[in-house]
Design an enzyme around this catalytic site. Structure first.
Site, PDB file in Angstrom:
ATOM      1  N   LYS A  49      -2.013  -0.838  -4.976  1.00 13.65           N
ATOM      2  CA  LYS A  49      -1.491  -0.521  -3.638  1.00 13.65           C
ATOM      3  C   LYS A  49      -2.154  -1.423  -2.599  1.00 13.65           C
ATOM      4  O   LYS A  49      -3.368  -1.674  -2.675  1.00 13.65           O
ATOM      5  CB  LYS A  49      -1.769   0.954  -3.341  1.00 13.65           C
ATOM      6  CG  LYS A  49      -1.126   1.491  -2.072  1.00 13.65           C
ATOM      7  CD  LYS A  49      -1.393   2.994  -1.941  1.00 13.65           C
ATOM      8  CE  LYS A  49      -0.786   3.580  -0.683  1.00 13.65           C
ATOM      9  NZ  LYS A  49      -1.030   5.035  -0.579  1.00 13.65           N
ATOM     10  N   SER A 100       3.067   7.761   0.338  1.00 13.55           N
ATOM     11  CA  SER A 100       3.075   6.382   0.781  1.00 13.55           C
ATOM     12  C   SER A 100       2.932   5.370  -0.355  1.00 13.55           C
ATOM     13  O   SER A 100       3.251   4.202  -0.163  1.00 13.55           O
ATOM     14  CB  SER A 100       1.955   6.169   1.787  1.00 13.55           C
ATOM     15  OG  SER A 100       0.694   6.382   1.161  1.00 13.55           O
ATOM     16  N   SER A 117       0.296  11.259  -1.433  1.00  8.05           N
ATOM     17  CA  SER A 117       0.856   9.917  -1.573  1.00  8.05           C
ATOM     18  C   SER A 117       0.847   9.310  -2.977  1.00  8.05           C
ATOM     19  O   SER A 117       1.454   8.260  -3.186  1.00  8.05           O
ATOM     20  CB  SER A 117       0.155   8.953  -0.629  1.00  8.05           C
ATOM     21  OG  SER A 117       0.717   9.071   0.639  1.00  8.05           O
TER      22      SER A 117
END
Ligand code: GLN
Length: 482
Positions: free
Chosen positions: A76, A151, A175
């Site tokens: 990420k 996210s 997330s």
């Protein structure tokens, strides 16, 4: 045989160590897959193709028995990797190249992984759909008109699309688990303090935690083994011993007590999600678990509490982006104006909304009414879990109230967007570990996830239940067709 890009860590490692495939073949299969589908999925902010080939060269002289040897992973883009652009999907960090390495990626490095790219997210991890990314929206590989969740939507979509063998995400209010559920993969948030946050760009420091997003529960255990453990560079990382999760997950779950909180089966819960989770509970009963109803009475306050605490912490954490220390700087003749312009141009709407909310909740006169009160309610929510865990070993809930929603459906209504995390947020407030595992599909063919929540630092039991459940079902075997 399955295509190589569809392999998980376990299968890929076995084929590599038996010599049936080479590191080059595996990497090429993954990079070719990225070439083929990335236009549709848009999971990556940066694909690190050249670095990946260089890394394979380096690995030729490395120990090939390490658990992640030559395994292509995606990270990420809010986790710092030395020399690789780390943007948080924000214009304010668009050109930021960290001069240091996060502890998590350093540990992955030591165990032989190959970075294939940095994945898209909602700007600074604030969101549930990747629509808040400062660059573009990632798409759900099961239906590209739908969001992948967020996210960590880029990481989850990349795993589901076969653009990597596994991935790393971060979870502040859901997330990792929510996008994993939306994309039909496994996602785990470890106990707060289990994994070092050093090098994770801070959103809400008392809630943020890094964890794996993978194609199987076993793979989650492999990654957790590598990234867990105390780190002197993160004062909130816990000096708690790390067991070998790949061994403990094989244990029997007969007699284990599962609690189903009545507050989670509420209006607004999608019928198909409810049915799938109930079906999952039956499977677990057949495996010998005992299911009972429990109560987490303060559940209704979780979303409100989270959005006061998370925004307060964010407003403080994001004060550092002033055009002086990192990344983007707006043109201006005068210092104060430069600060203001940098932040006005660099941050997106959701980030600004949260900075304002947080600044408000922390300001004199409102601090007691909002921030302090929210801290008190946080304790009540944590106490609910402590009480429940006196009676049960694992709490079972849906991961999300609905399957993936359409792109654009909730962007204009932040409250609707926030409510998507209603089942994941309490766990961050309480601090314990939780995993989302595929447990079905909607009639539209969208994945559904079930969440298993455990006691603090009891990742073992969480993984054990998830692993036994996964082995008794076929959901995780389906692949998104692109
Ligand atoms: N969706 C939640 C939010 O918008 C959680 C995000 C996260 O876990 N990083 O804050």
């Amino acid at each position: 045989m399955e295509e190589l890009y569809q392999l998980g860590i376990k299968e890929a490692s076995e084929l590599l160590s038996s010599g049936e495939i080479s590191p080059e073949e595996l990497l090429e299969a993954v990079l070719k897959r990225i070439d083929e589908v990335e236009d549709k999925v848009k999971a990556f902010v940066t694909v690190t193709k050249d670095e990946a080939y260089k890394r394979l060269e380096e690995l030729k002289s490395a120990d090939s028995t390490t658990p992640l040897y030559a395994i292509p992973l995606a990270i990420k883009d809010n986790i710092c990797i030395k020399g690789v652009r780390t943007t948080c999907s924000s214009k304010i960090l668009e050109n930021f190249i960290p001069p240091y390495e996060s502890t998590v990626t350093e540990r992955l490095n030591n165990k032989g992984y190959v970075l294939v790219g940095k994945t898209n997210l909602d700007e600074f991890a604030m969101g549930s759909s990747t629509e808040n990314s400062g660059f573009f929206t990632t798409r759900n590989p099961w239906n590209t008109d739908c969001v992948p969740g967020g996210s960590s939507g880029g990481s989850a979509a990349a795993v589901a699309a076969g653009e990597c063998i596994g991935a790393i995400g971060s979870d502040t209010g859901g997330s990792i688990r929510q996008p994993a559920a939306f994309c039909g993969v496994v996602g785990m948030k470890p106990t707060y303090g289990r994994v070092s946050r050093y090098g994770l760009v801070a959103f809400a420091s008392s809630l943020d935690q890094i964890g794996p997003i993978t194609k199987s529960v076993y793979d989650a255990a492999v990654l957790l083994n590598v990234i867990s453990g105390h780190d002197h560079r993160d004062s909130t990382s816990a000096p708690v011993e790390v067991p070998d999760y790949t061994e403990t997950l094989k244990e029997n779950i007969k007699g284990l007590r599962l609690g189903v909180p009545k507050e989670y089966f509420i209006e607004g819960l999608d019928r198909e999600v409810e049915d799938s989770v109930k079906e999952a509970l039956k499977v677990l009963q057949e495996l010998g678990c005992v299911v009972k109803e429990i109560s987490l009475p303060h559940t209704g306050y979780a979303v409100a509490t989270y959005y006061i605490l998370a925004t307060s912490e964010a407003s403080s954490n994001l004060a550092r982006y002033d055009g002086v220390k990192y990344g983007f700087r707006a043109e201006s003749k005068e210092l104060l104006q430069m600060y203001q312009e940098t932040r006005a141009q660099g941050f997106g709407a959701e980030v600004k909304r949260r900075i304002m909310l947080g600044t408000y909740a922390l300001s004199a006169g409102y601090y007691d009414a909002y921030y302090r009160k929210a801290q008190q309610v946080r304790t009540l929510i944590k106490n609910d879990f402590d009480e429940a865990f006196k009676e049960v070993d694992i709490i079972v809930t849906p991961t999300t109230p609905t399957p993936a929603f359409r792109i654009g459906e909730k962007v204009s209504d932040p409250l609707q967007m926030y409510l998507n995390d209603i089942f994941t947020i309490s766990v961050n407030l309480a601090g314990g570990p939780a995993i989302s595992v595929p447990c079905g599909f909607s009639s539209e063919g969208l994945p559904i996830g079930v969440q298993f929540i455990g006691r603090h630092f009891d990742e073992e039991t969480v993984l054990k239940v998830a692993y036994n459940y996964e082995r008794a079902t076929e959901w995780h075997k389906r692949r998104a067709e692109l």
